[in-house]
Motif scaffolding. Structure first.
Motif, PDB file in Angstrom:
ATOM      1  N   ASN A 250       0.839  -1.200   0.000  1.00  0.00           N
ATOM      2  CA  ASN A 250       0.000   0.000   0.000  1.00  0.00           C
ATOM      3  C   ASN A 250       0.873   1.249   0.000  1.00  0.00           C
ATOM      4  O   ASN A 250       0.834   2.060   0.905  1.00  0.00           O
ATOM      5  CB  ASN A 250      -0.919   0.000   1.230  1.00  0.00           C
ATOM      6  CG  ASN A 250      -1.942   1.118   1.171  1.00  0.00           C
ATOM      7  OD1 ASN A 250      -2.304   1.568   0.091  1.00  0.00           O
ATOM      8  ND2 ASN A 250      -2.406   1.561   2.332  1.00  0.00           N
TER       9      ASN A 250
ATOM     10  N   HIS B 199      -9.361  16.046  13.468  1.00  0.00           N
ATOM     11  CA  HIS B 199     -10.052  15.083  12.601  1.00  0.00           C
ATOM     12  C   HIS B 199     -11.541  15.394  12.520  1.00  0.00           C
ATOM     13  O   HIS B 199     -12.145  15.372  11.436  1.00  0.00           O
ATOM     14  CB  HIS B 199      -9.829  13.661  13.134  1.00  0.00           C
ATOM     15  CG  HIS B 199     -10.477  12.606  12.302  1.00  0.00           C
ATOM     16  ND1 HIS B 199     -11.781  12.189  12.506  1.00  0.00           N
ATOM     17  CD2 HIS B 199     -10.003  11.872  11.257  1.00  0.00           C
ATOM     18  CE1 HIS B 199     -12.083  11.262  11.631  1.00  0.00           C
ATOM     19  NE2 HIS B 199     -11.026  11.038  10.861  1.00  0.00           N
TER      20      HIS B 199
ATOM     21  N   PRO C 286     -10.023   8.802   6.486  1.00  0.00           N
ATOM     22  CA  PRO C 286     -10.282   7.573   7.244  1.00  0.00           C
ATOM     23  C   PRO C 286     -10.855   7.874   8.625  1.00  0.00           C
ATOM     24  O   PRO C 286     -11.042   9.042   8.998  1.00  0.00           O
ATOM     25  CB  PRO C 286      -8.890   6.942   7.349  1.00  0.00           C
ATOM     26  CG  PRO C 286      -7.955   8.112   7.352  1.00  0.00           C
ATOM     27  CD  PRO C 286      -8.590   9.148   6.444  1.00  0.00           C
ATOM     28  N   SER C 287     -11.106   6.855   9.388  1.00  0.00           N
ATOM     29  CA  SER C 287     -11.567   7.029  10.765  1.00  0.00           C
ATOM     30  C   SER C 287     -10.479   7.719  11.590  1.00  0.00           C
ATOM     31  O   SER C 287      -9.311   7.777  11.190  1.00  0.00           O
ATOM     32  CB  SER C 287     -11.890   5.668  11.389  1.00  0.00           C
ATOM     33  OG  SER C 287     -10.688   4.918  11.554  1.00  0.00           O
ATOM     34  N   TYR C 288     -10.877   8.221  12.742  1.00  0.00           N
ATOM     35  CA  TYR C 288      -9.910   8.896  13.611  1.00  0.00           C
ATOM     36  C   TYR C 288      -8.746   7.975  13.968  1.00  0.00           C
ATOM     37  O   TYR C 288      -7.584   8.395  13.935  1.00  0.00           O
ATOM     38  CB  TYR C 288     -10.590   9.391  14.893  1.00  0.00           C
ATOM     39  CG  TYR C 288      -9.604   9.698  15.996  1.00  0.00           C
ATOM     40  CD1 TYR C 288      -8.739  10.783  15.896  1.00  0.00           C
ATOM     41  CD2 TYR C 288      -9.517   8.873  17.118  1.00  0.00           C
ATOM     42  CE1 TYR C 288      -7.817  11.055  16.894  1.00  0.00           C
ATOM     43  CE2 TYR C 288      -8.598   9.137  18.116  1.00  0.00           C
ATOM     44  CZ  TYR C 288      -7.746  10.227  18.002  1.00  0.00           C
ATOM     45  OH  TYR C 288      -6.827  10.486  18.979  1.00  0.00           O
ATOM     46  N   GLN C 289      -9.039   6.720  14.303  1.00  0.00           N
ATOM     47  CA  GLN C 289      -7.972   5.794  14.704  1.00  0.00           C
ATOM     48  C   GLN C 289      -6.973   5.582  13.566  1.00  0.00           C
ATOM     49  O   GLN C 289      -5.750   5.593  13.786  1.00  0.00           O
ATOM     50  CB  GLN C 289      -8.571   4.454  15.140  1.00  0.00           C
ATOM     51  CG  GLN C 289      -9.348   4.488  16.438  1.00  0.00           C
ATOM     52  CD  GLN C 289     -10.757   5.066  16.285  1.00  0.00           C
ATOM     53  OE1 GLN C 289     -11.223   5.332  15.159  1.00  0.00           O
ATOM     54  NE2 GLN C 289     -11.445   5.247  17.410  1.00  0.00           N
ATOM     55  N   SER C 290      -7.486   5.396  12.344  1.00  0.00           N
ATOM     56  CA  SER C 290      -6.598   5.201  11.191  1.00  0.00           C
ATOM     57  C   SER C 290      -5.809   6.475  10.884  1.00  0.00           C
ATOM     58  O   SER C 290      -4.620   6.420  10.554  1.00  0.00           O
ATOM     59  CB  SER C 290      -7.411   4.782   9.965  1.00  0.00           C
ATOM     60  OG  SER C 290      -8.030   3.545  10.172  1.00  0.00           O
ATOM     61  N   TYR C 291      -6.481   7.617  10.981  1.00  0.00           N
ATOM     62  CA  TYR C 291      -5.797   8.885  10.730  1.00  0.00           C
ATOM     63  C   TYR C 291      -4.672   9.092  11.739  1.00  0.00           C
ATOM     64  O   TYR C 291      -3.563   9.513  11.368  1.00  0.00           O
ATOM     65  CB  TYR C 291      -6.793  10.041  10.803  1.00  0.00           C
ATOM     66  CG  TYR C 291      -6.136  11.396  10.626  1.00  0.00           C
ATOM     67  CD1 TYR C 291      -5.808  11.864   9.353  1.00  0.00           C
ATOM     68  CD2 TYR C 291      -5.814  12.187  11.725  1.00  0.00           C
ATOM     69  CE1 TYR C 291      -5.186  13.083   9.184  1.00  0.00           C
ATOM     70  CE2 TYR C 291      -5.190  13.411  11.563  1.00  0.00           C
ATOM     71  CZ  TYR C 291      -4.882  13.853  10.293  1.00  0.00           C
ATOM     72  OH  TYR C 291      -4.253  15.070  10.133  1.00  0.00           O
ATOM     73  N   ASN C 292      -4.918   8.794  12.993  1.00  0.00           N
ATOM     74  CA  ASN C 292      -3.907   8.951  14.035  1.00  0.00           C
ATOM     75  C   ASN C 292      -2.698   8.071  13.748  1.00  0.00           C
ATOM     76  O   ASN C 292      -1.544   8.502  13.910  1.00  0.00           O
ATOM     77  CB  ASN C 292      -4.516   8.615  15.397  1.00  0.00           C
ATOM     78  CG  ASN C 292      -3.644   9.077  16.546  1.00  0.00           C
ATOM     79  OD1 ASN C 292      -2.900  10.042  16.430  1.00  0.00           O
ATOM     80  ND2 ASN C 292      -3.721   8.377  17.659  1.00  0.00           N
ATOM     81  N   ARG C 293      -2.938   6.828  13.326  1.00  0.00           N
ATOM     82  CA  ARG C 293      -1.828   5.931  12.987  1.00  0.00           C
ATOM     83  C   ARG C 293      -1.034   6.473  11.807  1.00  0.00           C
ATOM     84  O   ARG C 293       0.210   6.442  11.816  1.00  0.00           O
ATOM     85  CB  ARG C 293      -2.367   4.529  12.663  1.00  0.00           C
ATOM     86  CG  ARG C 293      -2.809   3.736  13.878  1.00  0.00           C
ATOM     87  CD  ARG C 293      -2.958   2.256  13.533  1.00  0.00           C
ATOM     88  NE  ARG C 293      -4.043   2.049  12.581  1.00  0.00           N
ATOM     89  CZ  ARG C 293      -5.309   1.837  12.916  1.00  0.00           C
ATOM     90  NH1 ARG C 293      -5.655   1.812  14.201  1.00  0.00           N
ATOM     91  NH2 ARG C 293      -6.236   1.639  12.001  1.00  0.00           N
ATOM     92  N   ARG C 294      -1.731   6.968  10.792  1.00  0.00           N
ATOM     93  CA  ARG C 294      -1.035   7.529   9.621  1.00  0.00           C
ATOM     94  C   ARG C 294      -0.176   8.719  10.024  1.00  0.00           C
ATOM     95  O   ARG C 294       0.959   8.885   9.547  1.00  0.00           O
ATOM     96  CB  ARG C 294      -2.066   7.959   8.565  1.00  0.00           C
ATOM     97  CG  ARG C 294      -2.773   6.832   7.849  1.00  0.00           C
ATOM     98  CD  ARG C 294      -1.908   6.217   6.756  1.00  0.00           C
ATOM     99  NE  ARG C 294      -1.459   7.189   5.790  1.00  0.00           N
ATOM    100  CZ  ARG C 294      -2.187   7.617   4.741  1.00  0.00           C
ATOM    101  NH1 ARG C 294      -3.423   7.164   4.559  1.00  0.00           N
ATOM    102  NH2 ARG C 294      -1.677   8.475   3.888  1.00  0.00           N
TER     103      ARG C 294
ATOM    104  N   ARG D 296       2.982   7.629  11.712  1.00  0.00           N
ATOM    105  CA  ARG D 296       3.936   7.052  10.761  1.00  0.00           C
ATOM    106  C   ARG D 296       4.695   8.125   9.981  1.00  0.00           C
ATOM    107  O   ARG D 296       5.746   7.858   9.401  1.00  0.00           O
ATOM    108  CB  ARG D 296       3.196   6.128   9.786  1.00  0.00           C
ATOM    109  CG  ARG D 296       2.744   4.817  10.415  1.00  0.00           C
ATOM    110  CD  ARG D 296       1.871   4.038   9.467  1.00  0.00           C
ATOM    111  NE  ARG D 296       1.315   2.837  10.115  1.00  0.00           N
ATOM    112  CZ  ARG D 296       0.290   2.144   9.652  1.00  0.00           C
ATOM    113  NH1 ARG D 296      -0.310   2.532   8.524  1.00  0.00           N
ATOM    114  NH2 ARG D 296      -0.150   1.081  10.291  1.00  0.00           N
TER     115      ARG D 296
END
Length: 322
Positions: free
Chosen positions: A57, A86, A101-109, A112
């Motif tokens: 990805n 977000h 994306p969702s908040y959780q996915s955005y936070n991970r991105r 990174r």
């Protein structure tokens, strides 16, 4: 799709000059467009290299540029946490960012991309002009605490303690804190906020002079002012001789000395007045971004995002308000 979204934003932005309008006069949409294009144009080179992926990805629908834009834009719009940022984007700009994306996915991105924010600060600073000849530059060095916990909680906090954070003491607030120090060497400008030349993070417990020594070999000519923490007679002599750099600090009292002579008092007061712009800069950055309050940080990557992300947002504001 991504190219079409970027092209539409570029077409709108090209209707006005990116650097002529004051940010306070821009409407919200124009501000977002300008920040997005600023990040896109710089991400294609050095910034992208800092965020390379080793996965299938490697080209997600929601781009890294969009992740960075929403975060910086949210900070500029006075949203203080990632969840608030977000939510703000979701509530007001869902058509602009349909793949948010969702908040959780955005936070991970976002975490990174933690390594991208320090060079993003440099990119923003490259847009701020300083016109003094190198030999006449007046620089100021100082630090500001970024606190993840303070007071009694500081001794119990563990976040990022294995990588960077530690317990330090903030004399201006008369409190112990768990966190880091943001160190700046800035160039003073006439009737304007000074511009950072060097920026870095150290553990909260690290001595300011030790931190400064790391960057001193890269500074040539002019005058460098600091507070008493930077006092070092032999260092002053070496800098003057080897680098044509005058290090000026207030006069320290000798052991057992109760008062300074009148001349030393006047000199120290003069140095304090010269140093005032960096205090103003720290206050301005904190007012605009809340950089000192890092109680929501939960990881080393999150600490880098918090510190350098907020500094990047502040420097972008400074670049857009010459």
């Amino acid at each position: 799709n991504k190219p079409c979204r970027r092209r539409r934003l570029e077409e709108r932005c090209n209707q006005t000059s990116f650097y002529t309008a004051a940010l306070g006069d821009m409407d919200t949409a124009s501000t977002l467009i300008r920040i997005y294009l600023f990040i896109c144009r710089r991400y294609r080179g050095r910034l992208a290299a800092m965020a390379q992926r080793q996965s299938n990805n490697s080209d997600p629908d929601f781009t890294d540029e969009e992740v960075l834009t929403i975060y910086v834009f949210g900070l500029i719009k006075k949203r203080t946490t990632i969840s608030e940022i977000h939510q703000y984007a979701e509530d007001h700009f869902s058509e602009w960012f349909p793949d948010l994306p969702s908040y959780q996915s955005y936070n991970r991105r976002l975490n990174r991309l933690s390594a991208v924010f320090a060079p993003l600060v440099e990119e923003a600073l490259s847009e701020i002009s300083c016109k003094e000849p190198r030999g006449k530059v007046l620089r100021i060095a100082d630090s500001m605490p970024i606190m993840m916990a303070k007071g009694q909680r500081s001794s119990q906090a563990k976040v990022a303690s294995d990588r960077l954070a530690s317990v330090g003491y903030c004399s201006s607030k008369d409190t112990f804190f768990h966190g880091v120090k943001l160190h700046l060497v800035v160039e003073r400008r006439f009737e304007q906020l000074p511009v950072p030349e060097r920026a870095g993070l150290t553990p909260g417990s690290e001595n300011d002079l030790r931190a400064l020594r790391r960057v001193l070999p890269t500074i040539e000519g002019g005058v460098l002012c600091g507070d008493k923490a930077y006092c070092d007679g032999p260092l002053k002599e070496r800098l003057a001789e080897d680098q044509n750099l005058d290090l000026l600090t207030p006069v320290k009292k000798d052991k057992g000395q109760n008062t300074l002579p009148a001349a030393d008092k006047l000199f120290s007061e003069a140095i304090s007045r010269v140093r005032q712009p960096i205090e103003s800069l720290f206050n301005w950055i904190n007012e605009k971004t809340g950089i000192q309050r890092a109680s929501k940080v939960r990881s080393y990557q999150g600490l880098l995002v918090h510190a350098f992300g907020r500094l990047a947002a502040a420097m972008l504001l400074l670049a857009l308000n010459p």
